[in-house]
Design an enzyme around this catalytic site. Structure first.
Site, PDB file in Angstrom:
ATOM      1  N   LYS A   1      28.070  51.773  54.050  1.00  0.00           N
ATOM      2  CA  LYS A   1      26.817  51.914  53.286  1.00  0.00           C
ATOM      3  C   LYS A   1      27.068  51.651  51.810  1.00  0.00           C
ATOM      4  O   LYS A   1      26.300  50.941  51.148  1.00  0.00           O
ATOM      5  CB  LYS A   1      26.265  53.335  53.467  1.00  0.00           C
ATOM      6  CG  LYS A   1      25.164  53.677  52.484  1.00  0.00           C
ATOM      7  CD  LYS A   1      24.831  55.152  52.483  1.00  0.00           C
ATOM      8  CE  LYS A   1      25.713  56.033  51.654  1.00  0.00           C
ATOM      9  NZ  LYS A   1      25.333  56.265  50.259  1.00  0.00           N
ATOM     10  N   ASN A   2      28.169  52.203  51.289  1.00  0.00           N
ATOM     11  CA  ASN A   2      28.404  52.097  49.841  1.00  0.00           C
ATOM     12  C   ASN A   2      28.864  50.703  49.412  1.00  0.00           C
ATOM     13  O   ASN A   2      28.930  50.408  48.221  1.00  0.00           O
ATOM     14  CB  ASN A   2      29.433  53.144  49.385  1.00  0.00           C
ATOM     15  CG  ASN A   2      28.818  54.535  49.339  1.00  0.00           C
ATOM     16  OD1 ASN A   2      27.617  54.691  49.542  1.00  0.00           O
ATOM     17  ND2 ASN A   2      29.644  55.533  49.071  1.00  0.00           N
TER      18      ASN A   2
ATOM     19  N   ARG B   1      20.038  57.262  44.386  1.00  0.00           N
ATOM     20  CA  ARG B   1      20.575  56.963  43.060  1.00  0.00           C
ATOM     21  C   ARG B   1      21.048  55.508  42.946  1.00  0.00           C
ATOM     22  O   ARG B   1      20.951  54.891  41.885  1.00  0.00           O
ATOM     23  CB  ARG B   1      21.720  57.932  42.811  1.00  0.00           C
ATOM     24  CG  ARG B   1      22.497  57.697  41.569  1.00  0.00           C
ATOM     25  CD  ARG B   1      23.588  58.754  41.476  1.00  0.00           C
ATOM     26  NE  ARG B   1      24.656  58.298  40.606  1.00  0.00           N
ATOM     27  CZ  ARG B   1      24.638  58.366  39.302  1.00  0.00           C
ATOM     28  NH1 ARG B   1      23.595  58.878  38.690  1.00  0.00           N
ATOM     29  NH2 ARG B   1      25.648  57.935  38.587  1.00  0.00           N
TER      30      ARG B   1
ATOM     31  N   CYS C   1      19.795  65.316  41.226  1.00  0.00           N
ATOM     32  CA  CYS C   1      20.386  65.113  42.537  1.00  0.00           C
ATOM     33  C   CYS C   1      21.074  66.387  42.974  1.00  0.00           C
ATOM     34  O   CYS C   1      21.618  67.108  42.161  1.00  0.00           O
ATOM     35  CB  CYS C   1      21.389  63.970  42.467  1.00  0.00           C
ATOM     36  SG  CYS C   1      22.220  63.719  44.012  1.00  0.00           S
TER      37      CYS C   1
ATOM     38  N   ARG D   1      24.817  63.702  37.522  1.00  0.00           N
ATOM     39  CA  ARG D   1      25.000  62.278  37.794  1.00  0.00           C
ATOM     40  C   ARG D   1      24.209  61.362  36.856  1.00  0.00           C
ATOM     41  O   ARG D   1      23.298  60.658  37.273  1.00  0.00           O
ATOM     42  CB  ARG D   1      24.651  61.970  39.262  1.00  0.00           C
ATOM     43  CG  ARG D   1      25.442  62.781  40.229  1.00  0.00           C
ATOM     44  CD  ARG D   1      25.065  62.457  41.634  1.00  0.00           C
ATOM     45  NE  ARG D   1      25.872  61.392  42.192  1.00  0.00           N
ATOM     46  CZ  ARG D   1      25.697  60.907  43.417  1.00  0.00           C
ATOM     47  NH1 ARG D   1      24.737  61.362  44.179  1.00  0.00           N
ATOM     48  NH2 ARG D   1      26.472  59.954  43.865  1.00  0.00           N
TER      49      ARG D   1
ATOM     50  N   ASP E   1      24.599  57.029  32.038  1.00  0.00           N
ATOM     51  CA  ASP E   1      24.896  56.608  30.666  1.00  0.00           C
ATOM     52  C   ASP E   1      25.935  55.488  30.609  1.00  0.00           C
ATOM     53  O   ASP E   1      25.845  54.577  29.774  1.00  0.00           O
ATOM     54  CB  ASP E   1      25.375  57.814  29.824  1.00  0.00           C
ATOM     55  CG  ASP E   1      26.603  58.470  30.424  1.00  0.00           C
ATOM     56  OD1 ASP E   1      26.542  58.868  31.601  1.00  0.00           O
ATOM     57  OD2 ASP E   1      27.642  58.554  29.735  1.00  0.00           O
TER      58      ASP E   1
ATOM     59  N   ASP F   1      33.643  62.163  48.934  1.00  0.00           N
ATOM     60  CA  ASP F   1      32.743  62.017  50.081  1.00  0.00           C
ATOM     61  C   ASP F   1      33.368  62.522  51.386  1.00  0.00           C
ATOM     62  O   ASP F   1      32.697  62.538  52.419  1.00  0.00           O
ATOM     63  CB  ASP F   1      32.327  60.540  50.251  1.00  0.00           C
ATOM     64  CG  ASP F   1      31.278  60.136  49.225  1.00  0.00           C
ATOM     65  OD1 ASP F   1      30.784  61.006  48.479  1.00  0.00           O
ATOM     66  OD2 ASP F   1      30.944  58.929  49.171  1.00  0.00           O
TER      67      ASP F   1
ATOM     68  N   ARG G   1      20.721  59.006  55.944  1.00  0.00           N
ATOM     69  CA  ARG G   1      20.870  58.114  54.782  1.00  0.00           C
ATOM     70  C   ARG G   1      22.127  57.262  54.915  1.00  0.00           C
ATOM     71  O   ARG G   1      22.172  56.146  54.389  1.00  0.00           O
ATOM     72  CB  ARG G   1      20.964  58.936  53.491  1.00  0.00           C
ATOM     73  CG  ARG G   1      19.655  59.532  53.041  1.00  0.00           C
ATOM     74  CD  ARG G   1      19.816  60.163  51.696  1.00  0.00           C
ATOM     75  NE  ARG G   1      20.460  59.226  50.776  1.00  0.00           N
ATOM     76  CZ  ARG G   1      21.082  59.572  49.659  1.00  0.00           C
ATOM     77  NH1 ARG G   1      21.163  60.826  49.310  1.00  0.00           N
ATOM     78  NH2 ARG G   1      21.627  58.661  48.896  1.00  0.00           N
TER      79      ARG G   1
END
Ligand code: UD1
Length: 437
Positions: free
Chosen positions: A22-23, A99, A123, A128, A131, A310, A402
């Site tokens: 997914k990432n 996000r 979140c 998170r 910037d 994670d 998700r």
């Protein structure tokens, strides 16, 4: 709302196929904004975050078409980036759920000179901020304005620059790296995140004609191009999903063969498990985990190649089944122990001291009604339900959806007694709707 009902203490045996990461898929989808040519992405996992990113791209004028679903469940997706129009902003309704939506900012800005994205909302796992994404784009010459909860970035043409991230950030590195592929001249990014998903994104960008060196190290150099072109790219396997099933395999009397698990990407986890005495068999494209008597361990989460945040929740669950005291320090996110009270309701007796969780030796867990609070915490609670006596119900499983493809089906195939219950059983339909109309 969906729940999982789990009848615990079934022996897990057999093999499980890992989905695409997914990432890696999310930034790859965003990267298609960098060209008007079609880009083919293979092995895209049909999970909720991918559907959200796909909706967002549709909103920005892209066409997203699912061409094929393989027997393993990976999607082949064809995308055509259109020409994103900054007035077609990335709206809060989409960005608040994910996000990673902010990843469209860099590519849309680089391609069109303007982009507008809602700031990600609060979140559950910490503040998170973004910037560093914005500072990196500013270094490339973007003018950034924040108003009414939106960030607007403008630049006639981005210009290559030297930029050092204040801290390694996965999304920030991806966003600025994507933007720099179309900047005029050379960009040198320092203190970059080094996750395998960044290497995968760079491979896609290079296939699209970008010139990038150093992805996977702390310093990345990008030579900007006038334009990028289409490509055909396969997403890497999901190391976090693989790690979750490896941990499941180590519990009780289980034996799980995790197909598609790449040891090289999983080393930070494998090293810790090995030090605990785990019975792991590493093959070329699979890893077999067998129920093992494990010793205690102290781990600290950190950016790659450190221990992945994670996998922290799942690892902590494993720690409750070990003789001796395990300690887990969470250094990446400031509020990522929301699974601890839920595990304790199942009998885990974990003590929390600021950003450290401390187990208290092997604890039998008993089934309970528990609430998922974020994606990885959900996975941890499902694993807890698998080893607990009696029935566990994990509520708010939409967090799990998700990022984990068909977790209940994969676990059922391994012999677990787990079912999805709740009002909505339209997941197949939702998947068919991945392509925006
Ligand atoms: C990505 C992963 C997520 C994983 C995380 C850390 C995706 C889609 N998500 O999230 O699953 O948990 O990496 O491995 O790939 N930070 C700042 N300023 C910024 C950006 C980040 O202070 O501009 C901080 C964050 O608050 C956090 C830390 O840096 O404390 C790491 O965040 P980051 O690496 O950016 O995580 P994500 O890219 O959001």
């Amino acid at each position: 709302m969906h729940k999982f009902r789990i009848n615990g203490q079934r022996r897990l045996r057999g093999s499980v196929q890992i989905s695409g990461a997914k990432n890696a898929a999310l930034p790859a989808l965003a990267a298609t904004l960098l060209t008007e040519d079609p880009v083919m992405l293979r092995g895209v996992p049909p999970v909720a975050d991918v559907r959200t990113m796909s909706k967002l791209l549709g909103h920005l004028g892209s066409t997203v078409q699912v061409l094929e679903e393989t027997p393993q469940g990976g999607l082949t997706v064809a995308l055509r980036g259109g020409r994103p129009d900054w007035t077609a902003q990335a709206p809060y309704e989409l960005v608040k759920t994910m996000r990673a939506s902010v990843l469209v900012l860099g590519p849309a800005l680089a391609r069109t000179g303007q982009a507008r994205v809602s700031l990600p909302g609060g979140c559950a796992i910490g503040v998170r901020p973004v910037d560093q994404h914005l500072a990196g784009l500013e270094a490339l010459g973007a003018q950034i304005d924040l108003e009414h909860g939106y960030v607007t970035a403008r630049a006639d043409r981005l210009t290559g620059a030297n930029f050092r991230f204040a801290q390694p950030t996965v999304g920030g590195t991806e966003n600025v790296m994507m933007a720099a592929t179309l900047a005029r001249g050379t960009t040198r990014l320092e203190n970059c995140a080094r996750e395998p998903e960044i290497v995968d994104l760079a491979a896609l960008l290079v296939a699209m004609g970008a010139e990038i060196e150093g992805a996977g190290s702390a310093t990345i150099e990008i030579e900007g191009r006038e334009s990028l072109h289409g490509a055909d790219h396969r997403i890497i396997p999901d190391r976090i999903e693989a790690g979750t099933y490896l941990i499941a395999g180590l519990l009780g009397d289980n034996e799980v063969r995790v197909e598609g698990a790449l040891a090289a990407d999983l080393l930070p986890l494998l090293n810790e498990l090995d030090a605990m005495g785990a019975d792991l068999q590493i093959l070329e494209e699979a890893i077999v985990a067998r129920g093992s008597e494990l010793g205690p361990r102290e781990v600290t989460t950190a950016p790659h190649p450190g221990f992945p945040t994670d996998l922290q929740a799942q690892f902590l669950l494993l720690g409750t089944q070990v003789d001796g005291v395990c300690k887990v320090h969470e250094k990446v996110f400031e509020n990522r122990f929301q699974h601890v009270p839920e595990l304790n309701r199942m009998g885990a007796a974990i003590e929390l001291r600021e950003r450290t969780a401390i187990t208290s030796g092997r604890r039998p867990l008993s089934g309970a009604a528990v609430m998922a609070t974020d994606l990885r915490a959900s996975a941890c609670l499902v694993l807890a339900g698998l080893i607990a006596s009696g029935v566990t119900e994990v509520d708010r499983i939409y967090h799990l959806d998700r990022g984990y493809q068909d977790m209940e089906l994969k676990l059922q195939k391994l012999g677990a007694e787990v079912e999805r219950i709740g009002s909505n059983s339209r997941r197949g339909l939702e998947r068919a709707k991945l392509a925006p109309a």
